[in-house]
Design an enzyme around this catalytic site. Structure first.
Site, PDB file in Angstrom:
ATOM      1  N   ASP A   1     -26.484 -11.803 -46.480  1.00  0.00           N
ATOM      2  CA  ASP A   1     -27.942 -11.983 -46.503  1.00  0.00           C
ATOM      3  C   ASP A   1     -28.304 -13.111 -47.304  1.00  0.00           C
ATOM      4  O   ASP A   1     -27.495 -13.763 -48.294  1.00  0.00           O
ATOM      5  CB  ASP A   1     -28.848 -10.732 -46.768  1.00  0.00           C
ATOM      6  CG  ASP A   1     -30.019 -10.666 -45.942  1.00  0.00           C
ATOM      7  OD1 ASP A   1     -30.270  -9.842 -45.142  1.00  0.00           O
ATOM      8  OD2 ASP A   1     -31.015 -11.652 -46.184  1.00  0.00           O
TER       9      ASP A   1
ATOM     10  N   ASP B   1     -34.992  -2.824 -32.584  1.00  0.00           N
ATOM     11  CA  ASP B   1     -36.158  -2.068 -31.977  1.00  0.00           C
ATOM     12  C   ASP B   1     -36.520  -2.802 -30.804  1.00  0.00           C
ATOM     13  O   ASP B   1     -37.601  -2.462 -30.210  1.00  0.00           O
ATOM     14  CB  ASP B   1     -36.963  -1.970 -33.046  1.00  0.00           C
ATOM     15  CG  ASP B   1     -37.710  -3.239 -33.595  1.00  0.00           C
ATOM     16  OD1 ASP B   1     -36.500  -4.085 -34.058  1.00  0.00           O
ATOM     17  OD2 ASP B   1     -38.655  -3.551 -33.352  1.00  0.00           O
TER      18      ASP B   1
ATOM     19  N   GLU C   1     -34.343   0.392 -39.617  1.00  0.00           N
ATOM     20  CA  GLU C   1     -34.085   1.482 -38.606  1.00  0.00           C
ATOM     21  C   GLU C   1     -35.112   2.975 -38.923  1.00  0.00           C
ATOM     22  O   GLU C   1     -35.825   3.478 -38.310  1.00  0.00           O
ATOM     23  CB  GLU C   1     -32.748   2.011 -38.495  1.00  0.00           C
ATOM     24  CG  GLU C   1     -32.449   3.171 -37.504  1.00  0.00           C
ATOM     25  CD  GLU C   1     -31.003   3.406 -36.936  1.00  0.00           C
ATOM     26  OE1 GLU C   1     -30.070   2.846 -37.843  1.00  0.00           O
ATOM     27  OE2 GLU C   1     -30.785   4.236 -36.090  1.00  0.00           O
TER      28      GLU C   1
ATOM     29  N   GLU D   1     -21.500  -6.728 -42.607  1.00  0.00           N
ATOM     30  CA  GLU D   1     -22.785  -6.497 -42.163  1.00  0.00           C
ATOM     31  C   GLU D   1     -23.579  -7.679 -42.460  1.00  0.00           C
ATOM     32  O   GLU D   1     -23.766  -8.324 -43.532  1.00  0.00           O
ATOM     33  CB  GLU D   1     -23.163  -5.365 -43.081  1.00  0.00           C
ATOM     34  CG  GLU D   1     -24.755  -4.909 -42.533  1.00  0.00           C
ATOM     35  CD  GLU D   1     -25.376  -3.758 -43.612  1.00  0.00           C
ATOM     36  OE1 GLU D   1     -25.039  -3.581 -44.510  1.00  0.00           O
ATOM     37  OE2 GLU D   1     -26.528  -3.775 -43.154  1.00  0.00           O
TER      38      GLU D   1
ATOM     39  N   ASP E   1     -33.455 -10.074 -37.178  1.00  0.00           N
ATOM     40  CA  ASP E   1     -34.836 -10.588 -36.871  1.00  0.00           C
ATOM     41  C   ASP E   1     -35.004 -10.982 -35.403  1.00  0.00           C
ATOM     42  O   ASP E   1     -34.439 -11.935 -34.950  1.00  0.00           O
ATOM     43  CB  ASP E   1     -35.260 -11.895 -37.713  1.00  0.00           C
ATOM     44  CG  ASP E   1     -35.327 -11.491 -39.186  1.00  0.00           C
ATOM     45  OD1 ASP E   1     -35.815 -10.615 -39.686  1.00  0.00           O
ATOM     46  OD2 ASP E   1     -34.957 -12.230 -40.308  1.00  0.00           O
TER      47      ASP E   1
HETATM   48  C1  LIG Z   1     -35.200  -7.504 -40.223  1.00  0.00           C
HETATM   49  S1  LIG Z   1     -34.191  -7.684 -41.477  1.00  0.00           S
HETATM   50  C2  LIG Z   1     -33.015  -6.215 -41.290  1.00  0.00           C
HETATM   51  C3  LIG Z   1     -32.521  -5.827 -42.610  1.00  0.00           C
HETATM   52  C4  LIG Z   1     -31.340  -4.812 -42.618  1.00  0.00           C
HETATM   53  N1  LIG Z   1     -30.167  -5.101 -41.551  1.00  0.00           N
HETATM   54  C5  LIG Z   1     -32.032  -3.420 -41.935  1.00  0.00           C
HETATM   55  O1  LIG Z   1     -31.858  -3.124 -40.821  1.00  0.00           O
HETATM   56  O2  LIG Z   1     -32.899  -2.828 -42.666  1.00  0.00           O
HETATM   57  C6  LIG Z   1     -33.178  -8.993 -41.185  1.00  0.00           C
HETATM   58  C7  LIG Z   1     -32.450  -9.542 -42.356  1.00  0.00           C
HETATM   59  O3  LIG Z   1     -31.670 -10.590 -41.999  1.00  0.00           O
HETATM   60  C8  LIG Z   1     -31.392 -11.602 -42.761  1.00  0.00           C
HETATM   61  N2  LIG Z   1     -31.244 -12.959 -42.138  1.00  0.00           N
HETATM   62  C9  LIG Z   1     -31.909 -13.406 -41.073  1.00  0.00           C
HETATM   63  N3  LIG Z   1     -31.260 -14.573 -40.701  1.00  0.00           N
HETATM   64  C10 LIG Z   1     -30.199 -14.969 -41.368  1.00  0.00           C
HETATM   65  C11 LIG Z   1     -29.549 -15.922 -41.687  1.00  0.00           C
HETATM   66  N4  LIG Z   1     -29.522 -16.994 -40.967  1.00  0.00           N
HETATM   67  N5  LIG Z   1     -28.504 -16.064 -42.979  1.00  0.00           N
HETATM   68  C12 LIG Z   1     -28.687 -14.903 -43.740  1.00  0.00           C
HETATM   69  N6  LIG Z   1     -29.453 -13.848 -43.612  1.00  0.00           N
HETATM   70  C13 LIG Z   1     -30.514 -13.745 -42.304  1.00  0.00           C
HETATM   71  C14 LIG Z   1     -32.897 -11.561 -43.369  1.00  0.00           C
HETATM   72  O4  LIG Z   1     -33.067 -12.338 -44.703  1.00  0.00           O
HETATM   73  C15 LIG Z   1     -33.379 -10.207 -43.547  1.00  0.00           C
HETATM   74  O5  LIG Z   1     -32.949  -9.568 -44.649  1.00  0.00           O
END
Ligand SMILES: C[S@@+](CC[C@H](N)C(=O)[O-])C[C@H]1O[C@@H](n2cnc3c(N)ncnc32)[C@H](O)[C@@H]1O
Length: 221
Positions: free
Chosen positions: A74, A159, A203, A49, A123
């Site tokens: 993450d 989304d 989500e 994941e 993101d």
């Molecule tokens: C919008 S959050 C979504 C978190 C989770 N998947 C959810 O749906 O609740 C995006 C996550 O991706 C991680 N992330 C984004 N770019 C990353 C990267 N290059 N390496 C590691 N983590 C990353 C961020 O730290 C964040 O926790």
């Protein structure tokens, strides 16, 4: 940073099941050429994941499939602390979390390592006009190809309409094969419980606001 967050940032190093690969400079663990067998048994199947946040997908899938290995990745230590704490409370032994940049994963994971990759709510990075930072950009798809099995599948929920069309636009040039894509998952005929029956933190938040969830599933051959 709040007190709770700063505590989690420090305490995450004491959590079981959180790995800090070498490039992060802490507790170097070499995951290549193969994982130490006391950590996991890749021949039983590894599911990743990416951008796991608090790891809802990793935790739920690990409970459903105790014979397989699940790894959440993450950068944010406080979120991984929450995920690892839940894994410990649930007594899950087939779960690991890696605190690392996803951009660096091919330095840690061997080839033919993972059978599936979940990317729940990456993101959207709207200010990043080239899209390079998006986890579904051609650059990232190339990285995944390094450790995904040839028949391995990638599943992404979002989304964000821009990220949805951006990803679909990239698939052809990345040599990926689309299995299916829907703009409103919960109004679609997809009934796979792993896809519709597990909701990540983001989500749940988006659904509460009435925002539809887009879903894409593709092979990186
Ligand atoms: C919008 S959050 C979504 C978190 C989770 N998947 C959810 O749906 O609740 C995006 C996550 O991706 C991680 N992330 C984004 N770019 C990353 C990267 N290059 N390496 C590691 N983590 C990353 C961020 O730290 C964040 O926790």
């Amino acid at each position: 940073m709040g007190r709770k967050k700063s505590y989690r940032y420090k305490d995450v190093r004491n959590r079981e099941r959180v790995l800090f690969p070498a490039l992060c400079g802490v507790d170097p663990i070499c995951l290549k050429p193969s994982w130490p067998v006391d950590l996991l048994k890749p021949e039983q199947g590894v599911v990743l994941e990416l951008g796991c946040g608090k790891g809802e997908y990793t935790l739920a899938l690990a409970e459903r499939y105790p014979e397989k290995n699940f790894i959440g990745v993450d950068l944010k230590s406080d979120r991984l602390w929450v995920a690892a704490t839940k894994a410990m409370e649930k007594g899950l032994e087939n779960v690991w979390f890696v605190r690392a940049r996803i951009d660096h994963l091919s330095a840690y994971f061997p080839k033919n390592f993972a059978e599936a990759i979940w990317i729940p709510f990456p993101d959207p990075a709207p200010g990043n006009h080239s899209g390079r930072k998006r986890l579904t950009s051609p650059r990232f798809l190339e990285i995944y190809r390094d450790f995904l099995k040839p028949c391995g599948i990638v599943r992404c929920k979002t989304d964000h309409e821009g990220l949805y069309s951006f990803t679909l636009d990239n698939l052809f040039s990345a040599g990926a094969r689309l299995r299916r894509a829907v703009e409103d998952l919960h109004a679609s005929d997809i009934d796979d419980p792993d896809i519709v029956g597990i909701e990540s933190h983001f989500e749940k938040e988006f659904r509460k606001k009435g925002i539809s969830v887009k879903f894409m599933e593709f092979y990186l051959e």
